[in-house]
Design an enzyme around this catalytic site. Structure first.
Site, short mmCIF file in Angstrom:
data_model
loop_
_atom_site.label_atom_id
_atom_site.label_comp_id
_atom_site.label_asym_id
_atom_site.label_seq_id
_atom_site.Cartn_x
_atom_site.Cartn_y
_atom_site.Cartn_z
N ASN A 290 10.02 22.66 5.93
CA ASN A 290 11.25 22.67 5.14
C ASN A 290 10.99 23.51 3.89
O ASN A 290 10.27 23.08 3.00
CB ASN A 290 11.63 21.22 4.77
CG ASN A 290 12.81 21.16 3.82
OD1 ASN A 290 13.46 22.17 3.54
ND2 ASN A 290 13.09 19.96 3.31
N TRP A 291 11.57 24.69 3.89
CA TRP A 291 11.28 25.62 2.78
C TRP A 291 12.08 25.29 1.53
O TRP A 291 11.92 25.93 0.49
CB TRP A 291 11.56 27.07 3.23
CG TRP A 291 10.68 27.53 4.36
CD1 TRP A 291 9.64 26.83 4.93
CD2 TRP A 291 10.75 28.77 5.06
NE1 TRP A 291 9.07 27.57 5.94
CE2 TRP A 291 9.73 28.77 6.04
CE3 TRP A 291 11.58 29.90 4.97
CZ2 TRP A 291 9.52 29.84 6.92
CZ3 TRP A 291 11.38 30.97 5.83
CH2 TRP A 291 10.35 30.94 6.79
N HIS B 1 18.30 14.56 4.04
CA HIS B 1 17.05 14.66 3.28
C HIS B 1 17.20 13.88 1.97
O HIS B 1 18.28 13.85 1.38
CB HIS B 1 16.72 16.13 3.00
CG HIS B 1 15.34 16.30 2.46
ND1 HIS B 1 15.02 16.04 1.15
CD2 HIS B 1 14.19 16.65 3.08
CE1 HIS B 1 13.72 16.25 0.99
NE2 HIS B 1 13.19 16.61 2.14
N GLU C 154 10.44 10.04 5.57
CA GLU C 154 9.92 10.66 4.35
C GLU C 154 10.08 9.70 3.18
O GLU C 154 11.16 9.64 2.56
CB GLU C 154 10.69 11.96 4.05
CG GLU C 154 10.55 13.01 5.13
CD GLU C 154 10.73 14.41 4.56
OE1 GLU C 154 9.82 15.22 4.73
OE2 GLU C 154 11.76 14.67 3.94
N GLY D 99 6.87 20.14 3.34
CA GLY D 99 7.55 20.89 2.28
C GLY D 99 6.63 21.95 1.70
O GLY D 99 6.43 23.03 2.28
P1 13P Z 1 6.31 17.95 0.39
O1 13P Z 1 5.54 18.26 1.65
O2 13P Z 1 6.34 19.09 -0.58
O3 13P Z 1 5.91 16.64 -0.20
O4 13P Z 1 7.85 17.79 0.84
C1 13P Z 1 8.14 16.98 1.91
C2 13P Z 1 9.56 17.18 2.27
O5 13P Z 1 10.46 16.80 1.55
C3 13P Z 1 9.86 17.86 3.55
O6 13P Z 1 11.20 17.74 3.89
#
Ligand code: 13P
Length: 252
Positions: free
Chosen positions: A9-10, A93, A166, A232
């Protein structure tokens, strides 16, 4: 057997040439044919990314869609519009739920829209730090999030979805859930899905997301109910993201 899925997820990062370069490197660098790999660029670069992964098996998706089909919704993008250039969409999200006020009802309508458009919804759930601190409450809380968006759907619809767990406290904090915590919740989510459509629990892929890095990926992905990762920060670096793809267990 569920095929592992590693998704990047960019978020709202990368300019156009950076997005193209990253998509190109990821497409060229995947060495596993037993793992699905997906990238979710900012909406404005989805078409560019899709154009630059042609010939690879990389899945390209959007980070959000409108619950509406068409009409006077300035700035919005509908699921069928996404379907013309991409095959998946992130829905619910935590950043959209907590920073942009997206409710369970809205999340549910967006899943409806994605399923109707024939693209794969990656439905995100997860508890806030406050809920996490209430022992005995965080598992039922997430199971309820699952039910609120997945109940009253057919087996066929449910098995076309992917769920991403998440925990909000792990996103972008550098503090990932422990493998045991990730396993506890993904197993509970599978149970909730099975309660809605018996037999579907075994089929739906459930990802873990929140501070996944090349250093912790193997241990998280080795958990029996963790079918992949939603990454992320580490997905913005091709080498790191590809190392996470490599860390997926060889299950098939
Ligand atoms: P991080 O990997 O930067 O913690 O983000 C996770 C995320 O929200 C993926 O959707």
């Amino acid at each position: 057997m569920r095929r592992p899925l590693i998704a990047g997820n960019w978020k709202m990062n990368l300019g156009r040439s950076e997005a193209i370069a990253l998509a190109t490197k990821v497409a060229a660098g995947v060495r596993r044919d037993d793992v699905d790999v997906a990238v979710y660029p900012p909406a404005i670069w989805v078409t560019d990314a899709a154009d630059h992964v042609v010939g690879s098996n990389i899945i390209v998706g959007a980070q959000n869609c409108s619950p509406h089909e068409r009409g006077a919704y300035t700035g919005e993008i509908s699921a069928w519009q996404i379907a013309e250039v991409a095959s998946s969409v992130l829905i619910g999200h935590s950043e959209r739920r907590h920073k942009l006020g997206e409710t369970d009802n809205v999340v549910r309508s967006k899943i409806d829209a994605a399923l109707a458009a024939g693209i794969t919804p990656v439905f995100c759930v997860g508890e806030t730090p406050n809920v996490r601190n209430r022992t005995g409450e965080y598992v039922p809380y997430v199971m309820e999030q699952v039910r609120s968006s997945m109940s009253e759907r057919s087996y066929d619809e449910i098995t076309r979805m992917v769920v991403a767990y998440e925990p909000v406290w792990a996103i972008g904090t550098g503090v990932a859930a422990t493998p045991a915590d990730a396993q506890e919740m993904t197993a509970a989510i599978r149970l909730a899905i099975d309660g809605i459509a018996p037999g579907a629990g075994e089929r739906v892929r459930i990802l873990y997301g929140g501070s996944v890095t090349p250093a912790n990926a193997a241990e998280l992905l080795a958990q029996p109910d963790v079918d992949g990762a939603l990454v992320g920060g580490a997905s913005l670096n091709a080498a790191d993201f590809l190392a996470i793809v490599e860390a997926a267990p060889r299950r098939i």
